[in-house]
Design a protein around this motif. Structure first.
Motif, PDB file in Angstrom:
ATOM      1  N   ASP A 180      -8.749 -10.126   5.405  1.00 47.98           N
ATOM      2  CA  ASP A 180      -7.576 -11.333   4.979  1.00 47.98           C
ATOM      3  C   ASP A 180      -6.130 -10.899   5.097  1.00 47.98           C
ATOM      4  OD1 ASP A 180      -7.840 -10.588   2.139  1.00 47.98           O
ATOM      5  OD2 ASP A 180      -8.344 -12.846   1.377  1.00 47.98           O
ATOM      6  N   GLY A 181      -6.101  -9.368   4.932  1.00 47.06           N
ATOM      7  CA  GLY A 181      -4.973  -8.423   4.715  1.00 47.06           C
ATOM      8  C   GLY A 181      -4.484  -8.863   3.015  1.00 47.06           C
ATOM      9  N   THR A 182      -5.114  -8.953   2.311  1.00 50.37           N
ATOM     10  CA  THR A 182      -4.989  -8.815   0.485  1.00 50.37           C
ATOM     11  C   THR A 182      -5.609  -7.600   0.131  1.00 50.37           C
ATOM     12  OG1 THR A 182      -6.715 -10.409  -0.473  1.00 50.37           O
ATOM     13  CG2 THR A 182      -4.660 -11.233   0.527  1.00 50.37           C
ATOM     14  N   PRO A 183      -5.131  -7.206  -0.663  1.00 57.64           N
ATOM     15  CA  PRO A 183      -5.365  -5.878  -1.476  1.00 57.64           C
ATOM     16  C   PRO A 183      -7.055  -5.820  -1.530  1.00 57.64           C
ATOM     17  CG  PRO A 183      -3.007  -6.661  -2.435  1.00 57.64           C
ATOM     18  CD  PRO A 183      -4.060  -7.281  -1.619  1.00 57.64           C
ATOM     19  N   SER A 184      -7.477  -5.682  -1.631  1.00 58.48           N
ATOM     20  CA  SER A 184      -8.696  -5.375  -3.075  1.00 58.48           C
ATOM     21  C   SER A 184      -8.350  -4.863  -4.206  1.00 58.48           C
ATOM     22  CB  SER A 184      -9.991  -4.364  -2.722  1.00 58.48           C
ATOM     23  OG  SER A 184      -9.526  -3.305  -3.444  1.00 58.48           O
ATOM     24  N   TYR A 185      -9.483  -5.476  -5.091  1.00 65.47           N
ATOM     25  CA  TYR A 185      -8.393  -5.116  -6.758  1.00 65.47           C
ATOM     26  C   TYR A 185      -8.170  -3.551  -6.741  1.00 65.47           C
ATOM     27  CZ  TYR A 185      -9.068  -3.745 -11.404  1.00 65.47           C
ATOM     28  OH  TYR A 185      -9.406  -3.130 -13.346  1.00 65.47           O
ATOM     29  N   ASN A 186      -8.635  -3.555  -6.676  1.00 64.82           N
ATOM     30  CA  ASN A 186      -8.948  -1.569  -7.585  1.00 64.82           C
ATOM     31  C   ASN A 186      -7.874  -0.534  -6.636  1.00 64.82           C
ATOM     32  OD1 ASN A 186     -11.219   0.150  -8.817  1.00 64.82           O
ATOM     33  ND2 ASN A 186     -12.308  -0.827  -7.107  1.00 64.82           N
ATOM     34  N   PHE A 187      -7.428  -1.316  -5.705  1.00 63.53           N
ATOM     35  CA  PHE A 187      -6.376  -0.408  -4.424  1.00 63.53           C
ATOM     36  C   PHE A 187      -5.380  -1.336  -5.241  1.00 63.53           C
ATOM     37  CE2 PHE A 187      -3.649  -0.074  -0.289  1.00 63.53           C
ATOM     38  CZ  PHE A 187      -3.638   1.043  -1.029  1.00 63.53           C
ATOM     39  N   ALA A 188      -5.282  -2.357  -5.912  1.00 62.19           N
ATOM     40  CA  ALA A 188      -3.313  -2.827  -5.882  1.00 62.19           C
ATOM     41  C   ALA A 188      -3.477  -2.279  -7.175  1.00 62.19           C
ATOM     42  CB  ALA A 188      -4.072  -4.187  -6.182  1.00 62.19           C
ATOM     43  N   ALA A 189      -4.707  -2.254  -8.026  1.00 60.21           N
ATOM     44  CA  ALA A 189      -4.489  -2.020  -9.300  1.00 60.21           C
ATOM     45  C   ALA A 189      -3.674  -0.152  -9.586  1.00 60.21           C
ATOM     46  CB  ALA A 189      -5.636  -1.870 -10.660  1.00 60.21           C
ATOM     47  N   VAL A 190      -4.657   0.178  -8.663  1.00 60.76           N
ATOM     48  CA  VAL A 190      -3.980   1.452  -8.258  1.00 60.76           C
ATOM     49  C   VAL A 190      -1.884   1.778  -7.953  1.00 60.76           C
ATOM     50  CG1 VAL A 190      -4.523   3.976  -7.650  1.00 60.76           C
ATOM     51  CG2 VAL A 190      -5.941   2.970  -8.625  1.00 60.76           C
ATOM     52  N   VAL A 191      -2.434   0.957  -7.316  1.00 58.91           N
ATOM     53  CA  VAL A 191      -0.909   1.201  -6.321  1.00 58.91           C
ATOM     54  C   VAL A 191      -0.066   1.068  -7.333  1.00 58.91           C
ATOM     55  CG1 VAL A 191       0.946   0.470  -4.607  1.00 58.91           C
ATOM     56  CG2 VAL A 191      -1.703   0.407  -3.841  1.00 58.91           C
ATOM     57  N   ASP A 192      -0.225  -0.318  -8.035  1.00 58.33           N
ATOM     58  CA  ASP A 192       0.608  -0.841  -9.485  1.00 58.33           C
ATOM     59  C   ASP A 192       1.113  -0.079 -10.085  1.00 58.33           C
ATOM     60  OD1 ASP A 192       1.603  -2.603  -7.695  1.00 58.33           O
ATOM     61  OD2 ASP A 192       0.161  -4.360  -8.621  1.00 58.33           O
ATOM     62  N   ASP A 193      -0.375   0.256 -10.998  1.00 60.66           N
ATOM     63  CA  ASP A 193      -0.129   1.547 -12.264  1.00 60.66           C
ATOM     64  C   ASP A 193       0.650   2.557 -11.609  1.00 60.66           C
ATOM     65  OD1 ASP A 193      -1.181   0.473 -13.202  1.00 60.66           O
ATOM     66  OD2 ASP A 193      -3.414   1.141 -13.351  1.00 60.66           O
ATOM     67  N   GLY A 194       0.024   3.656 -10.642  1.00 66.85           N
ATOM     68  CA  GLY A 194       1.569   4.316  -9.443  1.00 66.85           C
ATOM     69  C   GLY A 194       2.590   3.900  -9.409  1.00 66.85           C
ATOM     70  N   ASP A 195       2.942   2.830  -8.790  1.00 61.62           N
ATOM     71  CA  ASP A 195       4.721   2.352  -8.956  1.00 61.62           C
ATOM     72  C   ASP A 195       5.315   2.114  -9.694  1.00 61.62           C
ATOM     73  OD1 ASP A 195       6.421   1.560  -6.687  1.00 61.62           O
ATOM     74  OD2 ASP A 195       5.873  -0.440  -7.393  1.00 61.62           O
ATOM     75  N   MET A 196       4.089   1.466 -10.618  1.00 63.69           N
ATOM     76  CA  MET A 196       5.529   1.341 -11.990  1.00 63.69           C
ATOM     77  C   MET A 196       5.118   2.299 -13.001  1.00 63.69           C
ATOM     78  SD  MET A 196       3.316  -2.781 -12.210  1.00 63.69           S
ATOM     79  CE  MET A 196       3.092  -3.915 -10.653  1.00 63.69           C
ATOM     80  N   LYS A 197       4.808   3.667 -12.778  1.00 63.88           N
ATOM     81  CA  LYS A 197       4.531   4.540 -13.713  1.00 63.88           C
ATOM     82  C   LYS A 197       4.441   4.049 -15.303  1.00 63.88           C
ATOM     83  CE  LYS A 197       8.129   6.360 -11.316  1.00 63.88           C
ATOM     84  NZ  LYS A 197       8.366   5.972  -9.888  1.00 63.88           N
ATOM     85  N   ILE A 198       3.008   3.521 -14.805  1.00 60.32           N
ATOM     86  CA  ILE A 198       2.279   3.333 -15.927  1.00 60.32           C
ATOM     87  C   ILE A 198       1.625   4.288 -16.597  1.00 60.32           C
ATOM     88  CG2 ILE A 198      -0.370   1.834 -17.042  1.00 60.32           C
ATOM     89  CD1 ILE A 198       2.455   0.280 -15.479  1.00 60.32           C
ATOM     90  N   THR A 199       1.503   4.587 -18.225  1.00 61.86           N
ATOM     91  CA  THR A 199       0.755   6.100 -18.372  1.00 61.86           C
ATOM     92  C   THR A 199      -0.575   5.761 -19.064  1.00 61.86           C
ATOM     93  OG1 THR A 199       2.207   5.492 -20.329  1.00 61.86           O
ATOM     94  CG2 THR A 199       3.577   6.682 -18.944  1.00 61.86           C
TER      95      THR A 199
END
Length: 494
Positions: A180-199
RNA sequence: GGCGCAUUCGUCUAGUGGUCCAGGACAUGGCCCUCUCACGGCUAAAACAGGGGUUCAAGUCCCCUAUGCGCUACCA
């Protein structure tokens, strides 16, 4: 570099007590080191997520006393997941999968029957350019899968548990963008953690296995790896996962039952963590400097309502009388002991304040207040308990009651007719002392003095301190009740 | 089934190789305070899952077994 933590609830239900603890630990960890806390709503499951749950989670978090520095909603960031997915596709690290849900279901069943671990069979991995083109043209739906190479060891050092490792062949190519075009949990979480510079990723134990997939993604996406720490689960009394069967499970349910935010915060803190000095009663702000992630316990914790109640009682006792009365009032309305329109009634309100003062030591949960106080809001005594009747049967009791009634009446006379009578605790105490004084010669004292009085105005042998009871009831009601009791004695020939 | 994580009193925990016949807290029992219920104080009972190693020495390190939990989704 300042540490960045995140808390990422999904709005598919209220704020669960376990999720709240994870939020608290992230807050504690971030604030302890002067880091930032990011609140991220993981609402990629469009079927189950609702705005109402999101709202309630945020409200509960605030009520709980937590705050955050940045806020994101995954449903508003779809473009960024698409961008990274496209990147992986272009680099041939991911591919389109045209398999139907039916085929996947079938595959899983077959693998399970053979006793194998269920894992995608990579059928769409090697589709030729032509085949992909053709499927696309036919308008076939597709998901995007991430390629996982076999034979690799994925290792990470959990801040709480130490080294944890997985072999990549147990993972299988997993989906990063759903059909349906939405990201899966594992993907969204990683993209966000990376993009948001989570340490620092501090989350529930149920994500340990996901970490393997996520590490692979972090690397493929070119992000640096955050530190991971996995907090154990909270279990119910019987050792199974905490659920409705065990009673309240969400923060709002606990709030409604009458638990204080301070008490819940305190209890959750000592569930899986202990300060060095062994002190168990403290506010979440008091331990900010002391809280260390590696000190969090590894083993699962059983939720002990009794201990929560004990702590709640401590915080109730610390409340001012006025504050406690204010907190208890909604429960009185809920139990229909008072009406909403009584809120403006000074007499009723002062009665509640007196009640709060009298019952502070007995309360463990706010919703217990009505059951303790309801008798004192009635005009008459509702009935006499068995041991109360026994007290009334004593020969000396009648003497005490006559004396009591006499005192009450003469006391009442000392007030002007239309004057507002405030018979406070002090005066009540004096009144009882005077009765005691006058009955001294008959050697009626202690239990034989106090118990008949208590029973005559409450019908029970238990309750708050006598002067307080008298003060709450007021002179007129006391007289009325003593007369009722005298009547009762007469009618039952006690 | 596979993979992973966990295992100290009923419960939450302290304990990072000798100071542990294992300490604290809740709950439970007893005593004190007290008109009662609570509150408060004192006190009692109560645990290193089992088996193998390593070591002069193991709750603490390693291995195996058992049990519990989690993951094994186009949920998060």
């Amino acid at each position: 570099m300042i540490p960045r933590f995140r808390f990422a609830p999904s709005p598919t239900g209220g704020l669960h007590i376990g999720t709240a603890r994870t939020a608290l630990f992230n807050w504690l960890a971030a604030r302890s080191v002067g880091g930032k806390l990011i609140l991220r709503i993981e609402d990629t499951d469009i079927k189950r997520s609702t705005a109402a749950y999101e709202k309630s989670i945020i409200e509960d978090l605030k009520w709980f006393g937590l705050d955050w520095d940045e806020f994101y909603r995954q449903s508003e960031r779809n473009w960024i997941y698409q961008r990274f997915a496209r990147e992986l596709l272009d680099e041939n690290k991911a591919y389109r999968c045209f398999c139907t849900p039916e085929r996947l279901e079938d595959l899983k069943k077959r693998q399970y029957a053979e006793g194998m671990m269920s894992k995608y069979d990579n059928r769409c991995r090697e589709l030729s350019g032509g085949e992909i083109e053709k499927n696309l043209k036919e308008g076939k739906k597709f998901a995007i899968r991430f390629k996982v190479e076999d034979g690799k060891e994925i290792k990470f050092c959990d801040l709480i548990r130490g080294e944890i490792s997985f072999r990549s062949e147990v993972i299988g190519d997993f989906i990063i963008i759903k059909s349906d075009g939405t990201p899966s949990y594992n993907f969204a979480a990683v993209v966000d953690d990376g993009d948001m510079k989570i340490t620092h990723v501090l989350r529930g134990e149920d994500h340990i296995t996901n970490t393997a997939r996520q590490i692979l993604l972090f690397k493929s996406l070119g992000f640096s790896l955050p530190s991971f720490a996995h907090i154990s689960m909270i279990l119910g009394k019987d050792g199974s996962k905490l659920s409705k069967r065990h009673g309240a499970t969400t923060i709002s349910q606990f709030r409604e039952e009458g638990y204080l935010a301070e008490a819940i915060g305190n209890y959750l803190s000592i569930l899986s963590w202990a300060p060095r000095d062994g002190e168990e009663i403290f506010g979440i702000r008091d331990i900010m400097g002391k809280f260390k992630i590696p000190d969090i316990s590894k083993s699962p914790a059983i939720f002990d309502v009794d201990k929560l109640k004990w702590i709640n009682g401590i915080y109730i006792r610390r409340k001012s009388t006025e504050e406690l009365a204010r907190l208890c009032t909604p429960y009185l309305i809920k139990e229909k002991i008072i009406d909403k329109k009584d809120l403006g009634n000074e007499k009723v309100m002062s009665k509640i304040v007196k009640g709060a003062s009298a019952l502070r030591d007995n309360l463990k949960v706010l919703n217990e207040f009505p059951q303790y106080i309801k008798d004192l809001f009635r005009e008459k005594i509702a009935g006499y308990s068995k041991d109360a009747v026994e007290i009334l049967t004593l020969d000396t009791s009648a003497v005490v009651l006559q004396s009591f009634l006499g005192r009450l009446e003469s006391e009442l006379k000392s007030f002007d007719n239309n004057q507002d009578i405030d018979f406070n605790e002090e005066k009540s105490k004096n009144l009882i002392n005077m009765i005691g004084e006058s009955l001294k010669e008959l050697k009626i004292k202690g239990k034989f003095l106090y118990m008949p009085i208590r029973v005559s105005i409450t019908g029970k042998t238990h309750g708050p301190e006598l002067p307080r009871v008298i003060s709450i009831l007021g002179l007129k009601n006391c007289i009325q009740r003593v007369n009722q009791t005298l009547e009762y004695i007469k009618n039952n020939k006690l």
